[in-house]
Design an enzyme around this catalytic site. Structure first.
Site, PDB file in Angstrom:
ATOM      1  N   HIS A  41       1.934   3.629  -0.889  1.00  0.00           N
ATOM      2  CA  HIS A  41       2.267   2.264  -1.321  1.00  0.00           C
ATOM      3  C   HIS A  41       1.034   1.412  -1.023  1.00  0.00           C
ATOM      4  O   HIS A  41       0.963   0.713  -0.002  1.00  0.00           O
ATOM      5  CB  HIS A  41       3.486   1.741  -0.570  1.00  0.00           C
ATOM      6  CG  HIS A  41       4.743   2.492  -0.874  1.00  0.00           C
ATOM      7  ND1 HIS A  41       4.967   3.779  -0.460  1.00  0.00           N
ATOM      8  CD2 HIS A  41       5.840   2.132  -1.588  1.00  0.00           C
ATOM      9  CE1 HIS A  41       6.160   4.186  -0.889  1.00  0.00           C
ATOM     10  NE2 HIS A  41       6.714   3.196  -1.581  1.00  0.00           N
ATOM     11  N   GLU A 116       0.244   2.934  -6.450  1.00  0.00           N
ATOM     12  CA  GLU A 116       0.730   1.550  -6.425  1.00  0.00           C
ATOM     13  C   GLU A 116       1.519   1.336  -7.707  1.00  0.00           C
ATOM     14  O   GLU A 116       0.990   1.531  -8.800  1.00  0.00           O
ATOM     15  CB  GLU A 116      -0.458   0.586  -6.307  1.00  0.00           C
ATOM     16  CG  GLU A 116      -0.145  -0.851  -6.615  1.00  0.00           C
ATOM     17  CD  GLU A 116       1.000  -1.445  -5.785  1.00  0.00           C
ATOM     18  OE1 GLU A 116       1.028  -1.286  -4.559  1.00  0.00           O
ATOM     19  OE2 GLU A 116       1.908  -2.065  -6.388  1.00  0.00           O
ATOM     20  N   ASP A 162       4.042   3.066   3.404  1.00  0.00           N
ATOM     21  CA  ASP A 162       4.182   1.655   3.788  1.00  0.00           C
ATOM     22  C   ASP A 162       4.912   0.879   2.681  1.00  0.00           C
ATOM     23  O   ASP A 162       4.330   0.022   2.022  1.00  0.00           O
ATOM     24  CB  ASP A 162       2.759   1.097   4.025  1.00  0.00           C
ATOM     25  CG  ASP A 162       2.757  -0.362   4.412  1.00  0.00           C
ATOM     26  OD1 ASP A 162       3.763  -0.838   4.962  1.00  0.00           O
ATOM     27  OD2 ASP A 162       1.734  -1.036   4.155  1.00  0.00           O
TER      28      ASP A 162
HETATM   29  C1  LIG Z   1       3.627  -3.446   2.064  1.00  0.00           C
HETATM   30  S1  LIG Z   1       2.765  -3.358   0.560  1.00  0.00           S
HETATM   31  C2  LIG Z   1       1.465  -2.235   0.876  1.00  0.00           C
HETATM   32  C3  LIG Z   1       0.400  -2.740   1.776  1.00  0.00           C
HETATM   33  C4  LIG Z   1      -0.732  -1.768   2.000  1.00  0.00           C
HETATM   34  N1  LIG Z   1      -0.243  -0.436   2.345  1.00  0.00           N
HETATM   35  C5  LIG Z   1      -1.660  -2.257   3.078  1.00  0.00           C
HETATM   36  O1  LIG Z   1      -1.478  -1.871   4.252  1.00  0.00           O
HETATM   37  O2  LIG Z   1      -2.578  -3.004   2.759  1.00  0.00           O
HETATM   38  C6  LIG Z   1       3.802  -2.341  -0.445  1.00  0.00           C
HETATM   39  C7  LIG Z   1       3.254  -2.090  -1.845  1.00  0.00           C
HETATM   40  O3  LIG Z   1       4.027  -1.045  -2.425  1.00  0.00           O
HETATM   41  C8  LIG Z   1       4.171  -1.292  -3.821  1.00  0.00           C
HETATM   42  N2  LIG Z   1       5.306  -0.467  -4.256  1.00  0.00           N
HETATM   43  C9  LIG Z   1       6.635  -0.739  -4.265  1.00  0.00           C
HETATM   44  N3  LIG Z   1       7.349   0.338  -4.616  1.00  0.00           N
HETATM   45  C10 LIG Z   1       6.463   1.345  -4.834  1.00  0.00           C
HETATM   46  C11 LIG Z   1       6.564   2.729  -5.206  1.00  0.00           C
HETATM   47  N4  LIG Z   1       7.749   3.286  -5.403  1.00  0.00           N
HETATM   48  N5  LIG Z   1       5.425   3.436  -5.317  1.00  0.00           N
HETATM   49  C12 LIG Z   1       4.207   2.877  -5.110  1.00  0.00           C
HETATM   50  N6  LIG Z   1       4.045   1.588  -4.761  1.00  0.00           N
HETATM   51  C13 LIG Z   1       5.139   0.840  -4.620  1.00  0.00           C
HETATM   52  C14 LIG Z   1       4.323  -2.802  -3.893  1.00  0.00           C
HETATM   53  O4  LIG Z   1       3.979  -3.273  -5.186  1.00  0.00           O
HETATM   54  C15 LIG Z   1       3.351  -3.250  -2.800  1.00  0.00           C
HETATM   55  O5  LIG Z   1       2.077  -3.520  -3.339  1.00  0.00           O
END
Ligand SMILES: C[S@@+](CC[C@H](N)C(=O)[O-])C[C@H]1O[C@@H](n2cnc3c(N)ncnc32)[C@H](O)[C@@H]1O
Length: 279
Positions: A41, A116, A162
């Protein structure tokens, strides 16, 4: 799904998570042999902390920016400050997300995969990430990429999971995906982030992880607000499976420093301990 990480980038929970991530990346770099990093994520590579969204919540101001102002001399935070490119007395304008931290840690022999689901965020990551290693960004579901990527040919590395926890099912999805990934690659380092809202909810999260009966689990919890204070998160939790040597002590000291500088008066705690034994 409405979650956009720009509102939260650089807040205390991002700092806590990235302290753990930076420690694991540094540990992997101690050996010359190649490693693989997977970020399910990912968000975007970097966040503009002057953007209206970041300014609106002020979370980075009460997080990483305050730490740069007041905690730059804390030895336990030196590696984190170096990883995010912080400089004494200077406000940070561009905060690296986890893909930024991972990409800048790769050597030519290393490799990383990022998923993402929001196309605009994935495009930003694709555009902005530069690395000495090989990187691949997919605008897709992170759990699907996890399934497709393990075990990696390198046989050493880490996985960061995450998710935004927008759905009530997210924690269940995460634990199932992790258990499945661990079966296929039991020697990888896994970092699983979870929100802390109350003592009861934190206890339930620990119980669910413990029930997986997987050895070598370390939890690192940092709370800066009282439980259920209506302030969003009370705290940030990080489960590290197969933690590198020294992670327990490093995280305890780093989180104690963050707590001293960012916690509301008389609020919060640091709790870093083994959830499951060595074997
Ligand atoms: C908490 S943020 C991530 C922050 C990042 N890991 C960091 O530490 O900088 C969660 C992200 O996951 C994305 N997201 C949500 N569901 C997802 C999925 N099923 N697969 C991949 N990305 C996803 C959201 O759009 C968001 O950008």
């Amino acid at each position: 799904m409405n979650y956009r990480h720009i509102y939260h980038a650089g807040n205390f929970a991002d700092v806590a998570k990235h302290v753990g991530l930076a420690y694991c990346l540094d540990a992997l770099k101690r050996k010359e042999s190649p490693f693989f990093a997977l970020d399910t994520h990912a968000g975007r590579g970097f966040y503009d902390l002057q953007a209206p969204e970041a300014q609106k919540t002020g979370e980075a101001q009460r997080g990483v920016q305050r730490l740069i102002e007041t905690a730059f001399g804390e030895p336990a935070l030196a590696a984190y400050f170096a990883a995010v490119g912080a400089r004494r007395g200077k406000r940070l304008s561009r905060y690296p997300g986890s893909p930024g931290l991972i990409a800048s840690s790769l050597r030519p022999q290393d490799r990383a995969g990022f998923a993402e689901s929001m196309p605009a965020e994935a495009r930003a990551a694709q555009r902005e990430l530069t690395s000495a290693g090989r990187i691949r960004v997919v605008a897709d579901d992170g759990y699907a990429l996890l399934k497709a990527s393990l075990p990696p040919a390198e046989r050493r590395g880490l996985v960061l999971i995450d998710p935004p926890y927008e759905s009530l099912e997210e924690f269940k999805t995460l634990t199932q995906a992790f258990a499945d990934a661990y079966r296929r690659w039991p020697t990888g380092i896994y970092l699983l982030w979870y929100p802390i809202r109350s003592a009861m909810q934190r206890g339930m999260v620990h119980e669910r992880f413990e029930a997986l009966r997987i050895p070598k689990m370390l939890y690192a919890d940092l709370a800066v607000h009282p439980d259920d204070a209506g302030l969003g998160l009370a705290g940030s939790g990080l489960l590290i499976v197969n933690p590198p040597f020294g992670a327990d002590l490093h995280l305890r000291h780093a989180y104690q420093a963050i707590h001293r500088h960012l916690a509301a008066p008389e609020a919060g705690y640091v709790d870093v301990a083994r959830l499951t034994p060595e074997r």
